[in-house]
Design an enzyme around this catalytic site. Structure first.
Site, short mmCIF file in Angstrom:
data_model
loop_
_atom_site.label_atom_id
_atom_site.label_comp_id
_atom_site.label_asym_id
_atom_site.label_seq_id
_atom_site.Cartn_x
_atom_site.Cartn_y
_atom_site.Cartn_z
N ASP A 90 0.90 -1.26 0.13
CA ASP A 90 0.03 0.07 0.16
C ASP A 90 0.85 1.29 0.10
OD1 ASP A 90 -2.07 -1.81 0.40
OD2 ASP A 90 -3.35 -0.73 1.57
N ASP A 132 -0.98 -4.43 4.77
CA ASP A 132 -2.41 -4.30 5.03
C ASP A 132 -3.64 -5.47 4.66
OD1 ASP A 132 -1.36 -2.22 5.95
OD2 ASP A 132 -2.49 -0.64 4.89
N LYS A 133 -3.63 -5.62 3.27
CA LYS A 133 -4.83 -6.48 2.64
C LYS A 133 -4.34 -7.99 2.71
CE LYS A 133 -6.30 -2.74 1.53
NZ LYS A 133 -5.07 -2.00 2.14
N SER A 479 -5.83 5.51 4.00
CA SER A 479 -4.86 4.76 4.63
C SER A 479 -5.35 4.75 6.25
CB SER A 479 -3.48 5.48 4.64
OG SER A 479 -2.60 4.99 5.62
#
Length: 580
Positions: A90, A132-133, A479
């Site tokens: 990200d 993150d993902k 974010s």
């Protein structure tokens, strides 16, 4: 006795279909080529899935961590099979077209892990995520597969240090805004850039990765205390080993993800997000995870729990501490214990430890000589760190992080941009002024496609001093490091003709994060005229994965999911025996 004549192991309900009997001699031959032998064919196969890569510091240590997990699986009588899947950084994708790949990658992680596990009929799973993902992606795969599973977070980065203060990557993004405003020299910006990220691990504040790590423990898919350990802490070997041991215990006890992922468990997860001022991205990831087990988790559900749960952790970006500081006082269990003592958690929820949440927390002590986590009787604020807003501009809802905000209302004229780049250009030219209401649209799940995060924009505004006097509203997202009056997930999105598509420059917009309202001050008749004249724009991508994603993705308020989930009959890939 040949391998085809060995008695069946009850822990091998899946792998036995691949390895047992004369017909499966070819399959055993493949495994022999990888070093397995007759004895190994009678042991359960355990997938060890990681998102290791050299794409981002979040994931760079995961191969080494997986090696320790595998050692423990071997020691406990299993056969580990390591494989990797993708991730998108990200941070590195931020601020350009590459960010459109980020949210798409969450579903790609889940899909690819599901396919490998299903294709090879592994009996159990340890999933290791960093950026993150990858965290929600791994958890979604576990929910789909419903085999004994343990989630392991690769760990936070250590904070950067400069002139005696802690730094995170958000300090670099905000420094760009300060620099563009003429308030920071090239040399000062360079020093921050060089100091902010000292090594391996995910972004250090209560941003998306660390928020999802907290959720892993709260919801019961991660071992208690496992999520706070920094990536480069020498004690991580013990945590990684315990995960390998735990997955073998889960196999023997036949405790499955859908035994853990109950409505109560999701409520525990939302409360932890509220209490820690976590990332707004959880309003995508938790509904998507709930979708995998046939539960609806709505914006109204979130808002109810946000209003009922106090903010008790003083964590960046709304507060002053990083994940390392929370780890140093006892980690995520300290937050959970404070909430449980305050009567705000369901303590009877099962977890991957084989014990309930309350049993996991029975011996946890909350240190008194610290100000990172407060008791619920003396919170930082009486409500949670996020708030959902509804109104004629966002009938499906939108979300703002209120942790750290001193100003919760705004009224001002719209400045409308049809993509992130044009807005960032206007910020760089100092064309955004106090009192403005910035609109960035056509950045939703379908319209982007991919619902970009906009930390470059929000941090630049904050760095120019507009963190409290400008509101930004988008059908995209932010974010976990974003701060300020930044409102995302506005739905319906512009690409499908949502009200945000009808806003014009100069329209007055009112935001009230106290009452939970967002209002476009244009009468209904005028909006109807604008809607009649509106035409859906051409898609930004007409081939490839981004085109494919846009054809199937649902609205943000439902988690931006790409398949029917468990509300419909599960297909063959998702069917799992209820008992081993």
């Amino acid at each position: 006795m040949t391998s085809s004549q060995q008695p069946a192991n009850p822990l091998r309900s899946k792998s036995s279909k691949v390895l047992d009997g004369p017909a499966h001699a070819p399959h055993r031959a493949f495994y022999r080529a990888m070093g397995l032998n007759d004895g190994d064919f009678q042991k359960p196969l355990v997938g060890v899935a990681t998102t290791w890569n050299e794409i981002t510091p979040c994931n760079i240590s995961l191969q080494d961590q997986a090696a320790v997990v595998k050692e423990a699986v071997w020691a406990e009588g299993g056969v580990p099979r390591e494989f990797t899947t993708i991730s998108v950084s990200d941070g590195i994708a931020m601020g350009h077209q590459g960010m459109k790949a980020s949210l798409v990658s969450r579903d790609m992680v889940a899909d690819s892990v599901e396919l490998v596990m299903h294709g090879h009929q592994y009996d159990a799973l340890v999933g290791i995520g960093g950026c993150d993902k990858t965290l929600p992606g791994m958890m979604m795969a576990m929910a789909r597969l419903n085999v004994p599973s343990v989630f392991l977070y690769g760990g936070t980065i250590m904070p950067g240090k400069l002139d005696g203060r802690d730094l995170t990557i958000v300090d670099v993004y905000e420094a760009v805004g300060t620099h563009s405003a003429g308030n920071m020299s090239d040399d000062e910006l360079y020093k921050i850039e060089c100091a902010a990220c000292p090594g391996a691990g995910s972004c250090g504040g209560q941003f998306t990765a660390n928020t999802m790590a907290c959720i892993g423990e709260a919801i019961g898919l991660a071992l208690p205390g496992s999520s706070g350990w920094p990536a480069e802490h020498p004690g991580r070997r013990d945590v990684n080993r315990e995960c390998g041991e735990a997955v073998m215990r889960l196999l023997k006890a036949n405790i499955l993800p859908r035994d853990i992922l109950t409505r109560k468990a999701f409520e525990n997860a939302v409360r932890v997000v509220a209490a820690t001022g976590g990332s707004t991205n959880v309003l995508l990831h938790l509904p998507a995870l709930a979708h995998e087990v046939g539960l609806d988790l709505t914006m109204k559900d979130f808002n109810k729990l946000f209003l009922e749960t106090p903010t008790i952790a003083d964590l960046k970006p709304g507060g002053k501490y990083v994940m390392l500081d929370l780890f140093n006082i006892g980690g995520v269990p300290v937050v959970l214990k404070a909430l449980l003592d305050g009567g705000l958690l369901h303590g009877d929820c099962m977890t991957v430890s084989g014990k309930t949440l309350a049993e996991n927390l029975a011996d946890v002590k909350i240190p008194t000589d610290q100000d990172v986590v407060y008791p619920t009787s003396n919170p930082i604020r009486e409500t949670g760190g996020l708030r959902v807003l509804f109104g004629n501009l966002a009938p499906e809802g939108c979300v703002v992080k209120v942790a750290g905000l001193s100003k919760l209302t705004h009224e001002g004229p719209a400045k409308v941009f049809d993509n992130e780049e044009s807005c960032f250009e206007a910020i760089e030219k100092r064309e955004i002024h106090a009192g403005d209401t910035v609109i960035i649209r056509y950045e939703g799940p379908q319209g982007g496609p991919g619902m970009r995060e906009m930390l470059s924009v929000t941090a630049a505004l904050y760095g120019q001093g507009h963190g409290q006097d400008v509101a930004l509203i988008t059908d995209g997202r932010f974010s976990g490091g974003t701060r300020g009056l930044m409102i995302g997930h506005a739905g319906p999105e512009a690409y499908v003709g949502g009200p945000i598509a009808l806003v014009q420059n100069g329209d007055i917009i009112k935001v009230d994060a106290v009452k939970g309202e967002i209002t476009l001050c244009v009468d209904d008749a005028e909006l109807a005229n604008r809607k009649a004249a509106w035409k859906q724009p051409e898609p930004n991508y007409k081939s490839g994965i981004l085109y494919k994603y846009a054809q199937g993705v649902g609205p943000a308020c439902q988690g931006a999911v790409t398949h029917p989930g468990q509300t419909s009959a599960p297909n063959e890939a998702c069917k799992v025996p209820s008992t081993v």
